[in-house]
Design an enzyme around this catalytic site. Structure first.
Site, PDB file in Angstrom:
ATOM      1  N   ASP A 278       0.826  -1.201   0.000  1.00 25.23           N
ATOM      2  CA  ASP A 278       0.000   0.000   0.000  1.00 25.23           C
ATOM      3  C   ASP A 278       0.860   1.250   0.000  1.00 25.23           C
ATOM      4  O   ASP A 278       1.386   1.655   1.037  1.00 25.23           O
ATOM      5  CB  ASP A 278      -0.935   0.001   1.218  1.00 25.23           C
ATOM      6  CG  ASP A 278      -1.850   1.216   1.235  1.00 25.23           C
ATOM      7  OD1 ASP A 278      -2.031   1.827   0.155  1.00 25.23           O
ATOM      8  OD2 ASP A 278      -2.384   1.545   2.303  1.00 25.23           O
ATOM      9  N   LYS A 285       1.464   8.046   0.629  1.00 25.33           N
ATOM     10  CA  LYS A 285       1.858   8.100   2.039  1.00 25.33           C
ATOM     11  C   LYS A 285       3.151   8.897   2.176  1.00 25.33           C
ATOM     12  O   LYS A 285       4.028   8.829   1.312  1.00 25.33           O
ATOM     13  CB  LYS A 285       2.080   6.687   2.583  1.00 25.33           C
ATOM     14  CG  LYS A 285       0.830   5.840   2.700  1.00 25.33           C
ATOM     15  CD  LYS A 285       1.167   4.456   3.241  1.00 25.33           C
ATOM     16  CE  LYS A 285      -0.064   3.575   3.274  1.00 25.33           C
ATOM     17  NZ  LYS A 285      -1.034   4.025   4.283  1.00 25.33           N
ATOM     18  N   ASP A 296       0.090  -4.855   4.796  1.00 25.89           N
ATOM     19  CA  ASP A 296      -1.301  -4.459   4.641  1.00 25.89           C
ATOM     20  C   ASP A 296      -2.186  -5.594   4.120  1.00 25.89           C
ATOM     21  O   ASP A 296      -3.372  -5.384   3.874  1.00 25.89           O
ATOM     22  CB  ASP A 296      -1.403  -3.245   3.710  1.00 25.89           C
ATOM     23  CG  ASP A 296      -2.534  -2.310   4.088  1.00 25.89           C
ATOM     24  OD1 ASP A 296      -3.013  -2.388   5.232  1.00 25.89           O
ATOM     25  OD2 ASP A 296      -2.943  -1.493   3.250  1.00 25.89           O
ATOM     26  N   ASP A 355      -5.873   6.476  -0.344  1.00 22.98           N
ATOM     27  CA  ASP A 355      -5.244   5.702   0.728  1.00 22.98           C
ATOM     28  C   ASP A 355      -6.285   5.086   1.658  1.00 22.98           C
ATOM     29  O   ASP A 355      -5.945   4.377   2.591  1.00 22.98           O
ATOM     30  CB  ASP A 355      -4.275   6.578   1.522  1.00 22.98           C
ATOM     31  CG  ASP A 355      -3.323   5.769   2.387  1.00 22.98           C
ATOM     32  OD1 ASP A 355      -3.085   4.581   2.051  1.00 22.98           O
ATOM     33  OD2 ASP A 355      -2.816   6.301   3.384  1.00 22.98           O
ATOM     34  N   GLU A 357      -8.200   2.696   0.816  1.00 19.37           N
ATOM     35  CA  GLU A 357      -8.454   1.685  -0.221  1.00 19.37           C
ATOM     36  C   GLU A 357      -8.923   0.346   0.326  1.00 19.37           C
ATOM     37  O   GLU A 357      -9.622  -0.396  -0.350  1.00 19.37           O
ATOM     38  CB  GLU A 357      -7.193   1.479  -1.069  1.00 19.37           C
ATOM     39  CG  GLU A 357      -6.168   0.489  -0.538  1.00 19.37           C
ATOM     40  CD  GLU A 357      -5.590   0.850   0.834  1.00 19.37           C
ATOM     41  OE1 GLU A 357      -5.271  -0.070   1.596  1.00 19.37           O
ATOM     42  OE2 GLU A 357      -5.462   2.057   1.131  1.00 19.37           O
ATOM     43  N   ARG A 359     -11.122  -0.422   2.548  1.00 29.03           N
ATOM     44  CA  ARG A 359     -12.576  -0.526   2.650  1.00 29.03           C
ATOM     45  C   ARG A 359     -13.212  -0.763   1.275  1.00 29.03           C
ATOM     46  O   ARG A 359     -14.301  -1.326   1.183  1.00 29.03           O
ATOM     47  CB  ARG A 359     -13.130   0.731   3.320  1.00 29.03           C
ATOM     48  CG  ARG A 359     -12.957   2.016   2.549  1.00 29.03           C
ATOM     49  CD  ARG A 359     -13.102   3.244   3.431  1.00 29.03           C
ATOM     50  NE  ARG A 359     -11.981   3.370   4.358  1.00 29.03           N
ATOM     51  CZ  ARG A 359     -11.882   4.339   5.276  1.00 29.03           C
ATOM     52  NH1 ARG A 359     -12.834   5.248   5.392  1.00 29.03           N
ATOM     53  NH2 ARG A 359     -10.839   4.393   6.075  1.00 29.03           N
TER      54      ARG A 359
END
Length: 511
Positions: A278, A285, A296, A355, A357, A359
């Site tokens: 991620d 990030k 992740d 970010d 993502e 969900r």
């Protein structure tokens, strides 16, 4: 993997490289160090002065403390390792299973490179034996696959993990003890496999390779595996998974693992977030926040391990695992803030932050899992930094659409030694995700962000289906030093909770 044997031999007579015993602080009101049950023969070899010797060396019996002493004549093992158990229980009480689990883990880690160790920790019942076995096997874990050869001795070097654990006080001919040992081995091996997956660098673990690992495990353990590749995801309309994965050269996958039992009366669906790396996507990030983002996919690793464990134990319950796998990368093809995705459910989502993502992939998987109308759905995800701020690095949050189910999962987690805390789903936070463009936005209020994420997921759970969400963002990856049976790096968080939930469901203990 460290081997486990049950032994009827006495602590003084068993041949091993090291003999592990437990020591503790005196119960409330007492003074000094006490030798825990199981070590009576060892204490006798020290003329009843083992506690005195250890105190002289500075031992206090505190949890996690390790003290090594040479063995006197009368013991076959040349070294005694005393591990702290914390405060000793009061009279007529026994040591807590988690205290035994942690102590065994500390001892196993301290014995890295030892061929055989005999564990003479307090065992009063099958549950104690299982806790010691589980802790030792988890504590002995080491991830060495990417270490270069040292001194010409190979990648695993001379100081590899503990070779064998001989469990004293267990009864190898007793069916209950044997079953407990087999459960501990299966559970520890699958947790350690999950740890391996989490620790594997993202250039080697990506959606396609993860799916291949799941497929191979399915063949080995009689689990039906279905893999939806990019073409199948496009055909099926899985806009959330596709949207998250569209910026990467590694295309996404949705993997279904189905373990069934002919005597099963209940079906449990487990959904795992599997973002194999991620970057944050276009909402990149900042430096210092992406170095560990190979972790992740910890939710998917936990679901994978739980389904395989259920199959290995032959639990009379149907367990279906859904691994929502994607790599979240920034590129010319990546989803942008402001884009609208049409999800598998038909709902549209305005992406305000790429970010957020996890969900999105979970939403598609939750909708798909709901179509099979399971008795309950549990999703597991390293979902929000907000949950880490709320609960710290060792506790995961539990949200649910059913208070009794949330409470049951919390109690199960505490029973198996996984720190958790029930969290609410305040209806007033839902309004923050209203979108003037789509049905819902993937972001809401910043405050209570972990709860907002749970409310988003709730939108995609089928009507009338009991559901819980475990946000394991804190405990999934340990960036600090090892403790108890928990290593540095991937931990396998939530696997024990999911397996115990499956066992409880199989036994009919959950409505």
């Amino acid at each position: 993997m460290t081997a486990l044997t049950l032994s009827t031999a006495g602590a003084a007579t068993l041949r091993a490289d090291v003999l592990v015993v437990g020591v503790a602080r005196s119960p409330k009101g007492g003074k000094g160090l006490v030798v825990a049950p199981g070590a009576e023969a060892v204490d006798k070899a020290f003329d009843g002065k083992l506690a005195t010797v250890l105190e002289t060396l500075g031992a206090s019996g505190s949890e996690g403390e390790v003290t090594k002493v040479p063995s006197p004549s009368g013991l076959k093992a040349p070294v005694v390792l005393a591990v702290g158990l914390g405060t000793a229980p009061e009279k007529d009480e026994t040591y807590d299973a988690e205290a035994l689990r942690r102590a065994a883990g500390v001892a196993a880690r301290a014995l890295s490179g030892v061929k055989k160790a005999a564990f003479a920790l307090p065992i009063e019942a099958v549950e104690d034996a299982e806790a010691v076995a589980e802790g030792a096997l988890l504590g002995a874990y080491a991830f060495t696959a990417y270490q270069s050869a040292k001194d010409g001795r190979g990648a695993k070097d001379a100081k590899g993990p503990l070779g064998e654990v001989a469990l004293l006080g267990a009864k190898p001919r007793d069916k209950a003890y044997k079953a407990g040992a087999e459960r501990a081995v299966a559970l520890a091996e699958e947790i350690n496999r999950a740890r391996d997956l989490i620790n594997t660098p993202p250039n080697d673990l990506y959606p396609e390779s993860f799916a291949a690992i799941a497929t191979a495990a399915g063949k080995e353990h009689g689990i039906k595996v279905q893999v939806l590749d990019e073409k199948a995801l496009v055909k099926g309309g899985y806009g959330g998974i596709l949207g998250v994965g569209q910026g990467s050269e590694h295309t996404p996958r949705l993997v279904k693992l189905a373990y069934t039992h002919p005597k099963a009366e209940k079906t449990l669906a487990l959904v795992g977030k599997g973002i194999t790396y991620d970057s944050g996507g276009i909402s990149l990030k900042p430096a210092g926040h992406n170095e560990t983002m190979k972790c992740d996919m910890s939710g998917a690793a936990a679901v994978f391990a739980a389904v395989v464990t259920a199959a290995r134990l032959g639990l009379p319950v149907n367990v279906t695992g859904w691994l929502a796998l994607a790599e979240n990368m920034p590129s010319g093809s990546a989803v942008r803030p402001g884009d609208v995705l049409r999800m598998y459910s038909g709902k549209t989502v305005e992406v305000l932050n790429t970010d957020a993502e996890g969900r999105l992939v979970l939403a598609d998987a939750l909708t798909r899992a709901s179509e099979e109308n399971p008795d309950a759905i549990v999703d597991v995800a390293t979902l929000t930094g907000a949950m880490v701020l709320a609960l710290g690095n060792r506790t995961f949050g539990i949200m649910a659409n059913d208070d009794a189910f949330r409470t049951a999962i919390h109690e199960i987690a505490e029973e198996v030694g996984e720190q958790s805390w029930p969290m609410p789903l305040p209806a007033d936070l839902r309004k923050g995700m209203d979108s003037s463009t789509a049905d819902i936005a993937n972001m809401g209020e910043r405050m209570g962000g972990g709860l907002v994420a749970g409310l988003f997921l709730k939108e995609f759970v089928g009507e009338g289906i009991t559901w819980a969400h475990l946000d394991i963002a804190g405990p999934a990856f340990n960036e600090g030093g090892p403790f108890g049976y928990t290593p540095k790096g991937g931990t396998g968080s939530a696997v024990r909770t999911l397996v115990k939930l499956a066992e409880r469901t199989a036994a009919g203990d959950l409505g």
